[in-house]
Design a protein around this motif. Structure first.
Motif, PDB file in Angstrom:
ATOM      1  N   VAL A 129       0.860  -1.166   0.000  1.00 34.07           N
ATOM      2  CA  VAL A 129       0.000   0.000   0.000  1.00 34.07           C
ATOM      3  C   VAL A 129       0.904   1.225   0.000  1.00 34.07           C
ATOM      4  O   VAL A 129       1.779   1.358   0.845  1.00 34.07           O
ATOM      5  CB  VAL A 129      -0.911   0.025   1.247  1.00 34.07           C
ATOM      6  CG1 VAL A 129      -1.783   1.266   1.256  1.00 34.07           C
ATOM      7  CG2 VAL A 129      -1.757  -1.228   1.320  1.00 34.07           C
ATOM      8  N   ASP A 130       0.706   2.125  -0.953  1.00 29.16           N
ATOM      9  CA  ASP A 130       1.469   3.362  -1.024  1.00 29.16           C
ATOM     10  C   ASP A 130       0.773   4.389  -0.141  1.00 29.16           C
ATOM     11  O   ASP A 130      -0.346   4.799  -0.418  1.00 29.16           O
ATOM     12  CB  ASP A 130       1.546   3.854  -2.467  1.00 29.16           C
ATOM     13  CG  ASP A 130       2.462   5.047  -2.634  1.00 29.16           C
ATOM     14  OD1 ASP A 130       3.237   5.342  -1.703  1.00 29.16           O
ATOM     15  OD2 ASP A 130       2.400   5.679  -3.700  1.00 29.16           O
ATOM     16  N   VAL A 131       1.418   4.784   0.947  1.00 29.70           N
ATOM     17  CA  VAL A 131       0.849   5.739   1.892  1.00 29.70           C
ATOM     18  C   VAL A 131       1.727   6.982   1.884  1.00 29.70           C
ATOM     19  O   VAL A 131       2.904   6.919   2.237  1.00 29.70           O
ATOM     20  CB  VAL A 131       0.767   5.141   3.313  1.00 29.70           C
ATOM     21  CG1 VAL A 131       0.115   6.121   4.262  1.00 29.70           C
ATOM     22  CG2 VAL A 131       0.002   3.829   3.296  1.00 29.70           C
ATOM     23  N   LEU A 132       1.160   8.083   1.489  1.00 24.88           N
ATOM     24  CA  LEU A 132       1.892   9.345   1.414  1.00 24.88           C
ATOM     25  C   LEU A 132       1.950  10.005   2.787  1.00 24.88           C
ATOM     26  O   LEU A 132       1.190   9.640   3.693  1.00 24.88           O
ATOM     27  CB  LEU A 132       1.227  10.259   0.389  1.00 24.88           C
ATOM     28  CG  LEU A 132       1.181   9.706  -1.044  1.00 24.88           C
ATOM     29  CD1 LEU A 132       0.395  10.637  -1.942  1.00 24.88           C
ATOM     30  CD2 LEU A 132       2.569   9.467  -1.585  1.00 24.88           C
TER      31      LEU A 132
ATOM     32  N   VAL B  30      -3.711   4.146   6.645  1.00 30.48           N
ATOM     33  CA  VAL B  30      -4.391   3.056   5.975  1.00 30.48           C
ATOM     34  C   VAL B  30      -4.801   2.011   7.015  1.00 30.48           C
ATOM     35  O   VAL B  30      -4.123   1.813   8.011  1.00 30.48           O
ATOM     36  CB  VAL B  30      -3.489   2.414   4.878  1.00 30.48           C
ATOM     37  CG1 VAL B  30      -2.284   1.758   5.481  1.00 30.48           C
ATOM     38  CG2 VAL B  30      -4.270   1.433   4.040  1.00 30.48           C
ATOM     39  N   GLU B  31      -5.947   1.407   6.805  1.00 31.95           N
ATOM     40  CA  GLU B  31      -6.395   0.266   7.609  1.00 31.95           C
ATOM     41  C   GLU B  31      -6.532  -0.916   6.671  1.00 31.95           C
ATOM     42  O   GLU B  31      -7.068  -0.778   5.575  1.00 31.95           O
ATOM     43  CB  GLU B  31      -7.732   0.558   8.281  1.00 31.95           C
ATOM     44  CG  GLU B  31      -7.659   1.601   9.362  1.00 31.95           C
ATOM     45  CD  GLU B  31      -8.984   1.781  10.083  1.00 31.95           C
ATOM     46  OE1 GLU B  31      -9.773   0.811  10.140  1.00 31.95           O
ATOM     47  OE2 GLU B  31      -9.225   2.884  10.579  1.00 31.95           O
TER      48      GLU B  31
END
Length: 61
Positions: free
Chosen positions: A18-21, A26-27
Protein backbone atom coordinates in the motif's frame (compact mmCIF):
# COMPACT_ATOMS: atom_id res chain seq x y z
CA UNK A 1 24.98 -11.36 -12.28
CA UNK A 2 24.61 -14.92 -11.13
CA UNK A 3 21.80 -17.33 -11.93
CA UNK A 4 18.28 -16.49 -10.80
CA UNK A 5 17.42 -17.79 -7.36
CA UNK A 6 13.90 -18.91 -6.56
CA UNK A 7 12.27 -17.61 -3.35
CA UNK A 8 12.62 -19.83 -0.30
CA UNK A 9 9.68 -21.99 0.71
CA UNK A 10 8.67 -19.52 3.44
CA UNK A 11 8.88 -16.55 1.04
CA UNK A 12 6.13 -17.77 -1.26
CA UNK A 13 2.59 -16.48 -0.92
CA UNK A 14 0.49 -13.37 -1.25
CA UNK A 15 2.09 -10.04 -0.52
CA UNK A 16 0.32 -6.72 -0.58
CA UNK A 17 1.77 -3.24 -0.83
CA UNK A 18 0.00 0.00 0.00
CA UNK A 19 1.47 3.36 -1.02
CA UNK A 20 0.85 5.74 1.89
CA UNK A 21 1.89 9.34 1.41
CA UNK A 22 2.91 11.68 4.28
CA UNK A 23 0.03 12.53 6.62
CA UNK A 24 -2.05 9.64 5.24
CA UNK A 25 -3.06 6.42 6.97
CA UNK A 26 -4.39 3.06 5.98
CA UNK A 27 -6.39 0.27 7.61
CA UNK A 28 -6.11 -3.27 6.29
CA UNK A 29 -8.58 -6.04 7.12
CA UNK A 30 -7.30 -9.54 6.44
CA UNK A 31 -8.64 -12.98 7.29
CA UNK A 32 -5.96 -15.53 8.23
CA UNK A 33 -7.53 -18.94 7.63
CA UNK A 34 -4.89 -20.98 5.81
CA UNK A 35 -1.90 -20.54 8.09
CA UNK A 36 -1.45 -20.27 11.81
CA UNK A 37 1.87 -18.74 12.67
CA UNK A 38 4.09 -15.69 12.57
CA UNK A 39 3.61 -12.77 10.18
CA UNK A 40 5.52 -9.54 9.63
CA UNK A 41 4.29 -6.18 8.48
CA UNK A 42 6.55 -3.23 7.86
CA UNK A 43 7.12 0.15 6.36
CA UNK A 44 9.91 0.33 3.79
CA UNK A 45 11.36 3.39 5.54
CA UNK A 46 13.61 1.80 8.17
CA UNK A 47 13.51 4.93 10.32
CA UNK A 48 9.88 4.06 11.07
CA UNK A 49 10.73 0.84 12.89
CA UNK A 50 10.75 2.63 16.26
CA UNK A 51 7.40 4.26 15.48
CA UNK A 52 5.50 0.91 15.35
CA UNK A 53 5.53 0.81 11.56
CA UNK A 54 7.28 -2.54 11.73
CA UNK A 55 5.55 -5.28 13.67
CA UNK A 56 5.29 -9.03 14.06
CA UNK A 57 2.10 -10.82 15.00
CA UNK A 58 1.04 -14.43 15.53
CA UNK A 59 -2.21 -16.10 14.51
CA UNK A 60 -3.61 -19.28 16.03
CA UNK A 61 -6.13 -21.81 14.78
Amino acid sequence: MGPAVRPGRFDAGWKDTVDVLPAQGVEVAVRFTDYAGRFLLHCHNLEHEDMAMMAEFVTER
